[in-house]
Write a protein that holds these residues in place. Structure first.
Motif, short mmCIF file in Angstrom:
data_model
loop_
_atom_site.label_atom_id
_atom_site.label_comp_id
_atom_site.label_asym_id
_atom_site.label_seq_id
_atom_site.Cartn_x
_atom_site.Cartn_y
_atom_site.Cartn_z
N GLU A 78 -2.47 63.90 38.44
CA GLU A 78 -3.29 62.77 38.86
C GLU A 78 -4.30 62.52 37.74
OE1 GLU A 78 -4.44 62.27 43.07
OE2 GLU A 78 -3.75 64.33 43.32
N LEU A 79 -4.23 61.36 37.11
CA LEU A 79 -5.04 61.06 35.94
C LEU A 79 -5.72 59.70 36.09
CD1 LEU A 79 -2.38 61.99 33.21
CD2 LEU A 79 -4.30 63.41 33.95
N THR A 80 -6.83 59.53 35.41
CA THR A 80 -7.48 58.23 35.34
C THR A 80 -7.13 57.61 34.00
OG1 THR A 80 -9.31 58.93 36.76
CG2 THR A 80 -9.67 57.01 35.37
N CYS A 113 -4.09 57.21 38.69
CA CYS A 113 -2.64 57.17 38.52
C CYS A 113 -2.01 58.53 38.85
CB CYS A 113 -2.27 56.80 37.08
SG CYS A 113 -2.89 55.19 36.55
N TYR A 114 -0.77 58.48 39.33
CA TYR A 114 0.05 59.68 39.45
C TYR A 114 1.09 59.57 38.34
CZ TYR A 114 -1.67 59.12 44.29
OH TYR A 114 -2.44 58.91 45.40
N HIS A 174 -2.28 57.08 23.95
CA HIS A 174 -3.46 56.26 23.62
C HIS A 174 -4.46 56.22 24.76
CE1 HIS A 174 -2.50 54.44 19.70
NE2 HIS A 174 -1.24 54.50 20.07
N PHE A 175 -3.98 56.47 25.98
CA PHE A 175 -4.83 56.39 27.16
C PHE A 175 -5.20 57.76 27.71
CE2 PHE A 175 -2.00 52.77 26.90
CZ PHE A 175 -2.90 51.73 26.81
N PHE A 213 -2.48 47.08 32.91
CA PHE A 213 -2.02 48.37 32.39
C PHE A 213 -0.69 48.20 31.66
CE2 PHE A 213 0.08 52.54 32.94
CZ PHE A 213 -0.84 53.33 32.28
N ALA A 214 0.24 47.45 32.27
CA ALA A 214 1.54 47.21 31.62
C ALA A 214 1.36 46.48 30.30
CB ALA A 214 2.44 46.43 32.56
#
Length: 382
Positions: free
Chosen positions: A184-186, A192-193, A169-170, A217-218
């Motif tokens: 490594e993503l946003t 985030c890693y 979803h993200f 985020f959680a």
């Protein structure tokens, strides 16, 4: 549980308030106040993770970056190879590798994950060992490397067959990652890693996220209908079914990677006859064990009957044998199997699959059969 000043002294992860809000039963663990379970209980959390997806707070673990002062990734990799038996120099960018810090005698100081982020190495180490691990790195590598602990980052593990759908979803491209890939993503505006890995035997992800954005985020992940929060209790039963070691129990400074059944993690290049054999602490002992074998080995057990055989139980070759031959290092009930499972050490000559040994439990000798691991097949996306 601790009370008063002792409880107040416990550290808290960035998700502590969320755990309390979700009804987490909190216990001391590695110096932190951590949830052992939530309202469903350990059994239901375990089975939910196997069927759907679970979110684990593993922010108590240590995160460390390692950079070569020369600016060359290869220099950092070869420096780290002085402390671990694994081939780090051959680890490609965007990939992760399981490793162990070893001591001069070949024992395990800690086990860890090492990631090549292109310009630096990213290490995840165990919570109880993270201060010692950082000191170990500084003592041996400070002349050539910059060592940076990352306490400002949280770490979440999203595990289970629905983990990809929930994280998707993200990030629509999350499905392109395979087991032990890292990117490594946003995500939700956070850097985030993300590694496709975990400690349950299931497909899933570990996500390093800035601490100040971790709770939101959680919560966003928990809003997915397939995702439930999972505590330490189910984390332990899941990893036991997966046949995975717990540091301080199944492995420690008295066990070598070879005795521990972790020889698979040592690449041929670091072994005798390889391109770069040895060169790490304890190499002479570990290479000799790889070449000649060991007197004992870690194995899995399936106890006969319903009674769990717990850590510390002494093992005997027979129901009336006088001398112990080994010990259980992890044991409990396997909810996925509806039966008890255990791990421990036996003499190599008595460790064949199917061998029956006996555990001393409350004054009785209970039979256990040596069994292949993992006890539950893993579902990693390769």
């Amino acid at each position: 549980m601790l009370a008063g000043d002792d409880a107040a002294a416990l550290k808290r992860t960035p998700l502590h308030a969320l755990h309390l809000a979700r009804g987490g039963k909190m216990v001391p663990f590695a110096g932190y106040d951590m949830p052992v379970q939530f309202a469903p209980g350990v059994l239901k959390e375990h089975l939910h993770n196997r069927a759907h997806a679970g979110l684990f707070d593993v922010s108590h673990m240590g995160q460390i970056e390692l950079r070569a002062k020369s600016g060359k990734l290869d220099d950092a990799a070869r420096a780290l190879e002085r402390l671990v038996p694994q081939d780090i120099a051959a680890l490609p960018p965007g990939r992760q590798r399981y490793a162990q810090f070893t001591n001069d005698s070949g024992g395990i100081l800690d086990d860890l994950m090492v990631t090549n982020l292109g310009d630096r190495l990213f290490l995840v180490v165990n919570a109880a060992c993270k201060a010692e691990d950082e000191a170990h790195l500084r003592a041996h590598l400070s002349e050539t490397c910059e060592i940076t602990a990352l306490p400002e980052r949280a770490l979440l593990a999203l595990q289970g067959p629905k983990a990809e759908a929930a994280l998707g979803h993200f990030c629509a491209d999350i499905g392109k990652l395979r087991f032990m890939d890292v990117a490594e993503l946003t995500l939700m505006g956070l850097r985030c890693y993300v590694s496709r890995s975990g400690y349950t035997g299931e497909d899933g992800f570990e996500i390093s996220v800035p601490a100040d954005g971790a709770e939101a985020f959680a919560q966003a992940l928990l809003d997915h209908p397939d995702v439930l929060p999972i505590g330490l209790g189910a984390r332990d039963s899941l990893r036991l079914e997966a046949g995975l070691c717990l540091y301080g129990h199944d492995i420690d400074t008295t066990t070598s990677p070879v005795e521990s059944g972790l020889s698979w993690s040592i690449q041929k290049s670091r072994r005798s006859g390889g391109a770069r054999p040895g060169g790490f602490l304890g190499a002479s002992a570990i290479l000799a064990q790889l070449d000649q074998g060991t007197a004992r080995i870690r194995v899995g057990f399936r106890p006969e009957g319903r009674a769990p055989v717990r850590e510390g139980a002494t093992l005997y070759a027979g129901a009336d044998a006088a001398e112990p031959i080994g010990a259980v290092t992890s044991g409990g009930f396997g909810p996925s199997l509806n039966a008890p499972v255990a791990m421990g050490y036996l003499p190599t000559a008595q460790a064949a699959i199917g061998t029956v040994v006996f555990a001393e439990v409350r004054g009785q000798r209970l039979p256990l059969r040596v069994a292949a691991m993992p006890f539950v097949p893993n579902t990693y996306k390769r």
